[in-house]
Design an enzyme around this catalytic site. Structure first.
Site, PDB file in Angstrom:
ATOM      1  N   LYS A   1       0.841  -1.207   0.000  1.00  0.00           N
ATOM      2  CA  LYS A   1       0.000   0.000   0.000  1.00  0.00           C
ATOM      3  C   LYS A   1       0.869   1.248   0.000  1.00  0.00           C
ATOM      4  O   LYS A   1       0.646   2.179  -0.750  1.00  0.00           O
ATOM      5  CB  LYS A   1      -0.951  -0.011   1.199  1.00  0.00           C
ATOM      6  CG  LYS A   1      -1.846   1.209   1.202  1.00  0.00           C
ATOM      7  CD  LYS A   1      -2.931   1.173   2.227  1.00  0.00           C
ATOM      8  CE  LYS A   1      -3.709   2.488   2.160  1.00  0.00           C
ATOM      9  NZ  LYS A   1      -4.674   2.660   3.217  1.00  0.00           N
TER      10      LYS A   1
ATOM     11  N   GLU B   1      10.775  -4.608   4.034  1.00  0.00           N
ATOM     12  CA  GLU B   1      10.856  -6.009   3.601  1.00  0.00           C
ATOM     13  C   GLU B   1      10.492  -6.142   2.122  1.00  0.00           C
ATOM     14  O   GLU B   1      11.175  -6.809   1.345  1.00  0.00           O
ATOM     15  CB  GLU B   1       9.884  -6.879   4.425  1.00  0.00           C
ATOM     16  CG  GLU B   1      10.265  -7.054   5.876  1.00  0.00           C
ATOM     17  CD  GLU B   1       9.698  -5.962   6.774  1.00  0.00           C
ATOM     18  OE1 GLU B   1       9.357  -4.868   6.263  1.00  0.00           O
ATOM     19  OE2 GLU B   1       9.608  -6.200   7.990  1.00  0.00           O
TER      20      GLU B   1
ATOM     21  N   GLY C   1      -4.597  -1.889   4.966  1.00  0.00           N
ATOM     22  CA  GLY C   1      -3.800  -3.018   4.482  1.00  0.00           C
ATOM     23  C   GLY C   1      -4.407  -4.363   4.842  1.00  0.00           C
ATOM     24  O   GLY C   1      -4.551  -5.243   3.992  1.00  0.00           O
ATOM     25  N   ARG C   2      -4.801  -4.549   6.098  1.00  0.00           N
ATOM     26  CA  ARG C   2      -5.283  -5.875   6.524  1.00  0.00           C
ATOM     27  C   ARG C   2      -6.712  -6.150   6.061  1.00  0.00           C
ATOM     28  O   ARG C   2      -7.247  -7.218   6.343  1.00  0.00           O
ATOM     29  CB  ARG C   2      -5.143  -6.014   8.046  1.00  0.00           C
ATOM     30  CG  ARG C   2      -5.783  -4.918   8.858  1.00  0.00           C
ATOM     31  CD  ARG C   2      -5.329  -4.961  10.315  1.00  0.00           C
ATOM     32  NE  ARG C   2      -5.772  -3.796  11.079  1.00  0.00           N
ATOM     33  CZ  ARG C   2      -5.134  -2.643  11.161  1.00  0.00           C
ATOM     34  NH1 ARG C   2      -4.000  -2.474  10.480  1.00  0.00           N
ATOM     35  NH2 ARG C   2      -5.599  -1.652  11.896  1.00  0.00           N
TER      36      ARG C   2
ATOM     37  N   GLU D   1      -3.786  -6.540  15.120  1.00  0.00           N
ATOM     38  CA  GLU D   1      -3.335  -5.219  14.670  1.00  0.00           C
ATOM     39  C   GLU D   1      -4.500  -4.219  14.743  1.00  0.00           C
ATOM     40  O   GLU D   1      -4.290  -3.028  14.955  1.00  0.00           O
ATOM     41  CB  GLU D   1      -2.786  -5.290  13.238  1.00  0.00           C
ATOM     42  CG  GLU D   1      -1.980  -4.061  12.835  1.00  0.00           C
ATOM     43  CD  GLU D   1      -1.202  -4.249  11.536  1.00  0.00           C
ATOM     44  OE1 GLU D   1       0.024  -4.445  11.580  1.00  0.00           O
ATOM     45  OE2 GLU D   1      -1.823  -4.188  10.458  1.00  0.00           O
TER      46      GLU D   1
ATOM     47  N   HIS E   1      -2.053 -33.326  18.201  1.00  0.00           N
ATOM     48  CA  HIS E   1      -0.869 -34.083  18.612  1.00  0.00           C
ATOM     49  C   HIS E   1       0.223 -33.135  19.093  1.00  0.00           C
ATOM     50  O   HIS E   1       1.393 -33.511  19.145  1.00  0.00           O
ATOM     51  CB  HIS E   1      -0.381 -34.943  17.445  1.00  0.00           C
ATOM     52  CG  HIS E   1      -1.439 -35.911  17.012  1.00  0.00           C
ATOM     53  ND1 HIS E   1      -1.602 -37.149  17.584  1.00  0.00           N
ATOM     54  CD2 HIS E   1      -2.448 -35.777  16.110  1.00  0.00           C
ATOM     55  CE1 HIS E   1      -2.648 -37.758  17.033  1.00  0.00           C
ATOM     56  NE2 HIS E   1      -3.179 -36.949  16.132  1.00  0.00           N
TER      57      HIS E   1
ATOM     58  N   LYS F   1       9.724  -0.218  13.810  1.00  0.00           N
ATOM     59  CA  LYS F   1      10.329   0.166  12.527  1.00  0.00           C
ATOM     60  C   LYS F   1      11.335   1.295  12.748  1.00  0.00           C
ATOM     61  O   LYS F   1      12.418   1.307  12.167  1.00  0.00           O
ATOM     62  CB  LYS F   1       9.256   0.637  11.548  1.00  0.00           C
ATOM     63  CG  LYS F   1       8.322  -0.459  11.071  1.00  0.00           C
ATOM     64  CD  LYS F   1       7.351   0.094  10.021  1.00  0.00           C
ATOM     65  CE  LYS F   1       6.198  -0.835   9.778  1.00  0.00           C
ATOM     66  NZ  LYS F   1       5.174  -0.306   8.907  1.00  0.00           N
TER      67      LYS F   1
HETATM   68  O1  F6P Z   1       3.774  -2.595   9.638  1.00  0.00           O
HETATM   69  C1  F6P Z   1       2.438  -2.908   9.585  1.00  0.00           C
HETATM   70  C2  F6P Z   1       1.866  -2.670   8.215  1.00  0.00           C
HETATM   71  O2  F6P Z   1       1.761  -1.319   7.984  1.00  0.00           O
HETATM   72  C3  F6P Z   1       0.535  -3.367   8.047  1.00  0.00           C
HETATM   73  O3  F6P Z   1      -0.504  -2.644   8.567  1.00  0.00           O
HETATM   74  C4  F6P Z   1       0.492  -3.554   6.573  1.00  0.00           C
HETATM   75  O4  F6P Z   1      -0.461  -4.502   6.180  1.00  0.00           O
HETATM   76  C5  F6P Z   1       1.908  -4.001   6.312  1.00  0.00           C
HETATM   77  O5  F6P Z   1       2.690  -3.230   7.192  1.00  0.00           O
HETATM   78  C6  F6P Z   1       2.390  -3.839   4.904  1.00  0.00           C
HETATM   79  O6  F6P Z   1       2.256  -2.529   4.475  1.00  0.00           O
HETATM   80  P1  F6P Z   1       2.361  -2.133   2.954  1.00  0.00           P
HETATM   81  O7  F6P Z   1       1.237  -2.777   2.226  1.00  0.00           O
HETATM   82  O8  F6P Z   1       2.273  -0.646   2.927  1.00  0.00           O
HETATM   83  O9  F6P Z   1       3.684  -2.619   2.437  1.00  0.00           O
END
Ligand code: F6P
Length: 539
Positions: A205, A211, A266-267, A352, A383, A508
């Site tokens: 987003k 990452e 995002g979620r 979250e 198990h 972060k």
């Molecule tokens: O760090 C949390 C977060 O902002 C989530 O809310 C989000 O889904 C995820 O990182 C990834 O964010 P993006 O889609 O902006 O890469």
């Protein structure tokens, strides 16, 4: 939020109900009421929601519904559906329902349906071309492999849906997911990938997530190494983002970027172009059915009376367990290997969203909020961690997710296990039963006396069962949307903004301070010691 939640009369009635019901055993509640299953189960289409194994009675349920009314849940639902700026801390609406709409939906007074339909058309075009073998890479080879690079909401929902709904047989096409900054995940995917045939969807987003950008850069370097530095890599990338400028700056041309609206969190975004990998994995018709299932949950949320409204009931039962029975965790056990990743997705969704400590006015909350959500796939967990559920000291409310499936022997055993677990965790094993079991195995009295305490199981673990005929795209869309709405209603009742996530920024910022050659002093003695140890180990 003028009134603190614990000040309302319904809350006090629930505290009294909690005191009354805490010592009671579920088996006694069933013994006292032959109609308990009928009274405490509801239907939505072909989905049965059985909450008769929750530790409630009619009075407690009545008080929970009073709480929902006192906290104006219907108003909250109307605001959500009406595109109000519910994520007011970030100045945004939370209009994930618009993403599965087929009729006009308004956000801040503007109809967003044309935008939604436009995005769907682009997704359809790409997914269909991919599945038909019509997408081509830079050197003319057919693209057969889609790799979604994203994390959190840009990964977990699509990952669950693709895994749950993809064909088992290896087909002409393949869809993979990479989230972790640990290069191992990307390396594993690339080890069996052909650069000529691979398309990377960079899903983010913000397009600033460390990452995702690191993995996207690694993917680009891999493509360059395989295809030659001079090759135009554009045919191997699609970006899905709210930050098209950053995607373009990364090198993905505008015509290969799909916009993600500002008003989807995002979620809550797997229904948007973030779900492109799902459409590639299951085909466009399947994706439409997924949206249709979610739409069924949306219509239900906005139209069903509170007492029959599944997400409202799921939210209220969660509040009951958390705030009045003192449960700090919540397990989701899917009796479907295809849904093994569901708890990971729900962890982000619920924790979250509702892992918060102040109300919408910024005042400290006076009650516990989101429990720790965890879980996995039955029968595997039986198990492993079920021992704790049977004989540990914690009360752990459970959602059993049970797609019935066919009548094949293994599937029948799976379902029998699901029902056996929820029944046994409710009933437990008392002294007489333990003694009888030991006697039946031929143990002498001295052994029976010695072993009996070790066999005792208190039972009384509360659970709900969500039972539906098959794990179709429609059923999965409905299931996930029910949890989305549960999360919203729960947060609304607690008085939380369920749509921001300022907490995660702290980590972060710290990572940024520690990384990138920063010369600032380590934040504490432990971190300084660990950094020194890392330097030694590297040497
Ligand atoms: O760090 C949390 C977060 O902002 C989530 O809310 C989000 O889904 C995820 O990182 C990834 O964010 P993006 O889609 O902006 O890469």
């Amino acid at each position: 939020m003028n009134q603190s939640i614990s000040d309302c009369a319904a809350w006090r009635a629930l505290e009294a109900a909690g005191q009354r019901l805490r010592p009671q055993h579920l088996t006694d509640l069933f013994a006292a009421d032959a109609t308990r299953f009928q009274r405490f189960s509801r239907q939505l289409g072909d989905l049965l929601f059985d909450f008769s194994k929750q530790r409630i009675d009619a009075a407690a349920l009545g008080a929970l519904l009073e709480l929902a009314k006192a906290r104006n849940v219907s108003d909250g639902i109307a605001q959500l559906a009406g595109g109000e700026m519910l994520n007011f801390t970030e100045g945004r609406a939370a209009q994930h329902m618009a993403l599965r709409a087929t009729t006009p939906v308004f956000v801040a007074g503007a109809d967003v349906l044309p935008e939604v339909l436009g995005t769907r058309a682009r997704m359809r075009e790409i997914a269909t071309a991919f599945r038909k073998g019509e997408l081509r890479g830079a050197r003319g080879k057919v693209i057969r492999h889609v790799v979604n690079i994203g994390i959190g909401g840009s990964d977990l929902g699509p990952r669950v849906a693709a895994r749950a709904l993809s064909a088992v047989e290896p087909g002409a096409t393949r869809v993979s997911f990479v989230a972790n900054i640990d290069p191992f995940e990307l390396d594993v995917v690339l080890a069996t990938a052909s650069a000529d045939e691979t398309l990377f969807i960079v899903a983010s987003k913000t397009f600033t997530t460390q990452e995702t950008l690191t993995n996207a850069q690694a993917a680009r370097a891999w493509l360059q190494a395989q295809l030659g530095a001079a090759t135009d890599l554009a045919p191997h990338f699609v970006a899905v983002s709210n930050n098209i400028e950053a995607a373009r700056a990364f090198g993905i041309p505008a015509e290969r970027c799909i916009a993600l609206p500002e008003w989807v969190g995002g979620r809550y975004s797997m229904w948007s172009a973030i779900g492109l990998s799902v459409a590639c994995a299951i085909g466009w018709d399947g994706f439409e059915q997924l949206l249709g299932g979610a739409r069924e949950a949306d219509n239900h949320l906005t139209s069903a009376p509170l007492e029959n409204n599944l997400p409202v009931l799921m939210a209220l039962l969660g509040i009951w367990n958390t705030n009045f029975l003192g449960c700090g965790s919540h397990a989701v056990l899917s009796y479907s290997q295809r849904l093994a990743d569901l708890p990971s997705y729900l962890q982000q969704l619920e924790m979250e969203s509702n892992g918060k400590r102040v109300d919408r006015d910024g005042n400290p909350l006076t009650c516990a909020t989101s429990p720790i959500l965890w879980g996995g796939a039955g029968t595997v967990g039986q198990h492993a961690y079920h021992q704790l559920l049977y004989q540990g000291t914690l009360t752990v409310p459970i959602d059993f997710i049970v797609p019935v499936g066919d009548d094949a022997p293994a599937q029948r055993m799976l379902i029998e296990n699901a029902l056996a677990q929820s029944a046994a965790l409710m009933q437990g094993r008392n002294e007489a039963q333990a003694r009888a079991q030991l006697a039946a195995s031929g143990k002498p009295e001295s052994e029976i006396a010695r072993l009996t305490p070790h066999l005792l199981s208190p039972g009384n673990q509360p659970s709900s069962t969500l039972l539906f005929p098959r794990l179709t795209p429609h059923a999965l869309g409905r299931l996930i949307a029910l949890y989305e709405h549960k999360t919203f209603v729960q947060g609304w009742i607690w008085g939380i903004n369920s749509f921001d996530q300022y907490g995660v920024e702290l980590g972060k910022l710290m990572a940024r301070a520690l990384g990138g050659g920063s010369d600032s002093a380590p934040p504490d003695g432990s971190t300084a010691g660990l950094l020194a140890a890392i330097r030694t180990m590297r040497d």
